[in-house]
Enzyme design. Structure first.
Site, PDB file in Angstrom:
ATOM      1  N   GLU A 190       0.829  -1.217   0.000  1.00  0.00           N
ATOM      2  CA  GLU A 190       0.000   0.000   0.000  1.00  0.00           C
ATOM      3  C   GLU A 190       0.864   1.268   0.000  1.00  0.00           C
ATOM      4  OE1 GLU A 190      -2.879  -0.566  -0.697  1.00  0.00           O
ATOM      5  OE2 GLU A 190      -3.605  -2.376   0.306  1.00  0.00           O
TER       6      GLU A 190
ATOM      7  N   HIS B  16      -2.905   2.049   8.572  1.00  0.00           N
ATOM      8  CA  HIS B  16      -3.945   1.222   7.950  1.00  0.00           C
ATOM      9  C   HIS B  16      -4.152  -0.039   8.776  1.00  0.00           C
ATOM     10  CE1 HIS B  16      -6.260  -1.083   5.130  1.00  0.00           C
ATOM     11  NE2 HIS B  16      -5.264  -1.898   4.809  1.00  0.00           N
TER      12      HIS B  16
ATOM     13  N   HIS C 102      -7.272  -3.358   9.948  1.00  0.00           N
ATOM     14  CA  HIS C 102      -8.431  -4.156   9.517  1.00  0.00           C
ATOM     15  C   HIS C 102      -9.356  -4.444  10.710  1.00  0.00           C
ATOM     16  CE1 HIS C 102      -5.945  -6.148   5.959  1.00  0.00           C
ATOM     17  NE2 HIS C 102      -6.105  -4.844   5.806  1.00  0.00           N
TER      18      HIS C 102
ATOM     19  N   GLU D   4     -18.106  11.256  22.226  1.00  0.00           N
ATOM     20  CA  GLU D   4     -16.803  11.842  21.874  1.00  0.00           C
ATOM     21  C   GLU D   4     -16.533  11.868  20.357  1.00  0.00           C
ATOM     22  OE1 GLU D   4     -13.757  12.306  24.366  1.00  0.00           O
ATOM     23  OE2 GLU D   4     -15.575  12.973  25.377  1.00  0.00           O
TER      24      GLU D   4
ATOM     25  N   HIS E  38     -12.800  -3.965   3.736  1.00  0.00           N
ATOM     26  CA  HIS E  38     -11.346  -4.101   3.847  1.00  0.00           C
ATOM     27  C   HIS E  38     -10.792  -3.518   5.155  1.00  0.00           C
ATOM     28  CE1 HIS E  38      -7.203  -3.916   1.713  1.00  0.00           C
ATOM     29  NE2 HIS E  38      -7.041  -3.766   3.004  1.00  0.00           N
TER      30      HIS E  38
HETATM   31  P1  13P Z   1       1.104  -5.514   3.077  1.00  0.00           P
HETATM   32  O1  13P Z   1       1.534  -6.759   3.822  1.00  0.00           O
HETATM   33  O2  13P Z   1       1.696  -5.444   1.698  1.00  0.00           O
HETATM   34  O3  13P Z   1       1.372  -4.279   3.896  1.00  0.00           O
HETATM   35  O4  13P Z   1      -0.468  -5.623   2.841  1.00  0.00           O
HETATM   36  C1  13P Z   1      -1.345  -5.747   3.903  1.00  0.00           C
HETATM   37  C2  13P Z   1      -2.643  -5.063   3.675  1.00  0.00           C
HETATM   38  O5  13P Z   1      -3.350  -4.794   4.611  1.00  0.00           O
HETATM   39  C3  13P Z   1      -3.026  -4.693   2.286  1.00  0.00           C
HETATM   40  O6  13P Z   1      -4.107  -3.798   2.272  1.00  0.00           O
HETATM   41 ZN    ZN Z   2      -5.309  -3.895   4.138  1.00  0.00          ZN
END
Ligand code: 13P
Ligand code: ZN
Length: 279
Positions: free
Chosen positions: A116, A140, A142, A170, A211
């Site tokens: 990313e 980033h 998940h 909040e 995602h």
């Molecule tokens: P990477 O291992 O390449 O960082 O990818 C993980 C991910 O969350 C892709 O969106």
């Molecule tokens: Zn991801």
């Protein structure tokens, strides 16, 4: 001092570990980057390898030319960051015109920065300009409840923002500009980076449908805190929805305006249905 003992490496590792403890980083899920200020990297120039090969970023970030970043590695696990940072992240330098990078330190047994990288760098560029250089961290993750929400609500900025603001008092204070939502797209390339960074011009957080989440902040604590707040609100949404389709009561638009007045924040009026009241 070793690179590994620097303040920025320690904070980078801590966020990776905190996110891992939250369960947001299954396998190699999620990634992290920090735009390192010149004064923080300067003491380590002699410990960095400036002879590596230049590699295409896959996009162009001219405003970031020549800058240093620390980034997590592609396919690397956040759960391994604490024990072995030198194999799981890298310090990179961007070329002058912002089209290539080279690895100066880390990823000792091989590998590349996160897949990313285009989204991280395009977000950095947009946020650096928008905040006058204040924002330095792109994170980033998940988180499960937020991802679950993207199967339930229409994928619109206004609907997600309003719903999450309602879930916890909040929330409007912590993300007064609201959140962006990107429909499902193939991750890892320039296309999703362009769409995400466009939304980052307006917001500090962007949800990727089915995602995960991207957050931007001035420092590691604020990036983690923003992700934590959004995911907690999403968890409350999922709990409420698991029990009922209708809310008996909620935080209303007039309540949001009272909050804005009390906490001296400027809420994004696009996400309030009522006409703005005189304050
Ligand atoms: P990477 O291992 O390449 O960082 O990818 C993980 C991910 O969350 C892709 O969106
Ligand atoms: Zn991801």
């Amino acid at each position: 001092m070793k690179v590994i003992d620097s303040d920025f490496v320690k904070k980078f590792i801590k966020l990776a570990d905190d996110g891992n403890k939250m369960g947001w980083h299954e396998r190699n899920g999620g990634n992290l980057s920090y735009r390192i200020p010149e004064e923080e990297i300067a003491p380590f120039h002699s410990k960095l390898n400036y002879s590596g090969e230049w590699i295409d970023i896959g996009t162009s970030v001219p405003e970031l030319g020549g800058m240093h970043f620390i980034v997590s590695g592609s396919g690397k696990y956040m759960s391994n960051m604490l024990a072995d940072p030198e194999n799981n992240c890298a310090i990179i330098e961007l070329s002058g015109e912002g089209r290539k990078y080279r690895i100066l330190w880390g990823l000792k047994s091989g590998g590349r920065p996160t897949s990313e990288l285009p989204t991280h760098l395009m977000n950095h560029e947009v946020k650096m300009v928008a905040t006058g250089g204040e924002h330095r961290v792109i994170y980033h993750c998940h988180p499960a409840n937020l991802i679950a929400m993207t199967f339930i609500l229409p994928l619109e900025d206004k609907i997600f923002t309003h719903e999450l603001w309602e879930m916890m008092t909040e929330c409007p204070i912590i993300f007064p500009n609201g959140l962006g939502v990107v429909k499902w797209m193939v991750p890892g390339g320039r296309d999703i980076a362009v769409v995400t960074s466009e939304k980052m011009k307006k917001y500090d957080a962007v949800i990727w449908a089915h995602h995960g989440l991207f957050c931007s902040a001035p420092d590691f604590d604020l990036a983690f805190g923003l992700a934590h707040t959004i995911e907690k609100a999403a968890e409350i949404f999922i709990k409420v929805r698991s029990v009922t389709d209708t809310k008996r009561q909620t935080i209303t638009d007039p309540d949001f305006l009272k909050l804005a007045e009390a906490f001296k924040i400027k809420l994004n009026n696009d996400f309030i249905d009522l006409p703005t009241l005189d304050m």
